[in-house]
Design an enzyme around this catalytic site. Structure first.
Site, PDB file in Angstrom:
ATOM      1  N   GLN A   1       0.823  -1.221   0.000  1.00  0.00           N
ATOM      2  CA  GLN A   1       0.000   0.000   0.000  1.00  0.00           C
ATOM      3  C   GLN A   1       0.855   1.270   0.000  1.00  0.00           C
ATOM      4  O   GLN A   1       0.342   2.354  -0.284  1.00  0.00           O
ATOM      5  CB  GLN A   1      -0.951   0.011   1.202  1.00  0.00           C
TER       6      GLN A   1
ATOM      7  N   CYS B   1     -10.716   0.139   3.643  1.00  0.00           N
ATOM      8  CA  CYS B   1      -9.307  -0.004   3.262  1.00  0.00           C
ATOM      9  C   CYS B   1      -8.736   1.370   2.928  1.00  0.00           C
ATOM     10  O   CYS B   1      -9.387   2.147   2.226  1.00  0.00           O
ATOM     11  CB  CYS B   1      -9.214  -0.919   2.041  1.00  0.00           C
ATOM     12  N   LEU B   2      -7.530   1.643   3.437  1.00  0.00           N
ATOM     13  CA  LEU B   2      -6.897   2.941   3.156  1.00  0.00           C
ATOM     14  C   LEU B   2      -6.641   3.127   1.658  1.00  0.00           C
ATOM     15  O   LEU B   2      -6.516   4.250   1.192  1.00  0.00           O
ATOM     16  CB  LEU B   2      -5.575   3.070   3.929  1.00  0.00           C
TER      17      LEU B   2
ATOM     18  N   HIS C   1      -7.374  -9.525   5.816  1.00  0.00           N
ATOM     19  CA  HIS C   1      -7.453  -8.381   4.897  1.00  0.00           C
ATOM     20  C   HIS C   1      -6.056  -7.978   4.423  1.00  0.00           C
ATOM     21  O   HIS C   1      -5.823  -7.783   3.226  1.00  0.00           O
ATOM     22  CB  HIS C   1      -8.152  -7.214   5.611  1.00  0.00           C
ATOM     23  N   GLU C   2      -5.107  -7.884   5.373  1.00  0.00           N
ATOM     24  CA  GLU C   2      -3.758  -7.435   5.019  1.00  0.00           C
ATOM     25  C   GLU C   2      -2.999  -8.494   4.218  1.00  0.00           C
ATOM     26  O   GLU C   2      -2.248  -8.160   3.303  1.00  0.00           O
ATOM     27  CB  GLU C   2      -2.968  -7.031   6.272  1.00  0.00           C
TER      28      GLU C   2
ATOM     29  N   HIS D   1      -3.688  -8.293   0.645  1.00  0.00           N
ATOM     30  CA  HIS D   1      -2.883  -7.270  -0.050  1.00  0.00           C
ATOM     31  C   HIS D   1      -1.570  -7.863  -0.557  1.00  0.00           C
ATOM     32  O   HIS D   1      -1.111  -7.540  -1.656  1.00  0.00           O
ATOM     33  CB  HIS D   1      -2.556  -6.108   0.887  1.00  0.00           C
TER      34      HIS D   1
HETATM   35 ZN   LIG Z   1      -6.592  -2.700   2.829  1.00  0.00          ZN
END
Ligand SMILES: [Zn+2]
Length: 171
Positions: free
Chosen positions: A50, A95-96, A137-138, A141
């Site tokens: 990210q 999510c950022l 979730h991470e 990514h």
């Molecule tokens: Zn995220």
């Protein structure tokens, strides 16, 4: 240092992240920068991709009951591997990298995680509820996946429409 967070539809978010083999001071500095970046963005988790770094690193800091995030609850997770996932739980995720969008996503309710800390030492933790959800979730990514990919066709279409409109309104 606060790092810029990349957002959907940046194609870098689809990158498959690589295992970390170098646990030197450069990694420690990067982890500190990730923490600063996450806190500045009011996030509870952040994956290295990210901030455009395709390595298998993620950080998490689950808030306490009052919603405060304490540094002693910060988890630095490197080269993670999920073992014995169990149960199902539905939770509204955000999510950022997909700002302003929240949707109910189904995840495993509990799991065991094997990973390495910033010194490369093997660690293991058992996670349930929000921590288990955030870990999944991470880790997605790191596999180049976003939570919106778990939506049904209909909800995904709705997302694309709303997100495009929100991006346009921002300009
Ligand atoms: Zn995220």
């Amino acid at each position: 240092m606060i790092l810029p967070i990349i957002t959907y539809p940046n194609k870098l978010l689809k990158t498959l992240s690589c295992d970390v083999t170098d646990f030197s001071s450069a990694l420690h500095q990067f982890l500190d920068d990730m923490h600063e970046t996450m806190m500045a963005s009011n996030g509870i988790g952040l994956a290295a991709i990210q901030v455009a770094n395709p390595i298998r690193v993620l950080i998490l800091c689950i808030p306490d009951e009052e919603g405060n995030q304490h540094k002693e609850n910060l988890l630095e997770i490197i080269n993670p591997e999920i073992c014995t996932p169990r149960g199902n739980i539905l939770y509204q995720e955000g999510c950022l990298s997909v700002p302003g969008f929240y949707e109910d996503i189904e995840r495993f309710e509990s799991l065991t995680l094997r990973y390495q800390n910033r010194h490369g030492e093997p660690c293991e933790l058992h996670a349930t509820d929000l921590l288990a959800i955030a870990i999944q979730h991470e880790i997605d990514h790191l596999e180049g996946k976003l939570f919106i990919e778990k939506l049904s066709y209909h909800r995904r279409k709705k997302f694309e429409k709303e997100y495009k409109k929100a991006q346009k309104d921002k300009k």
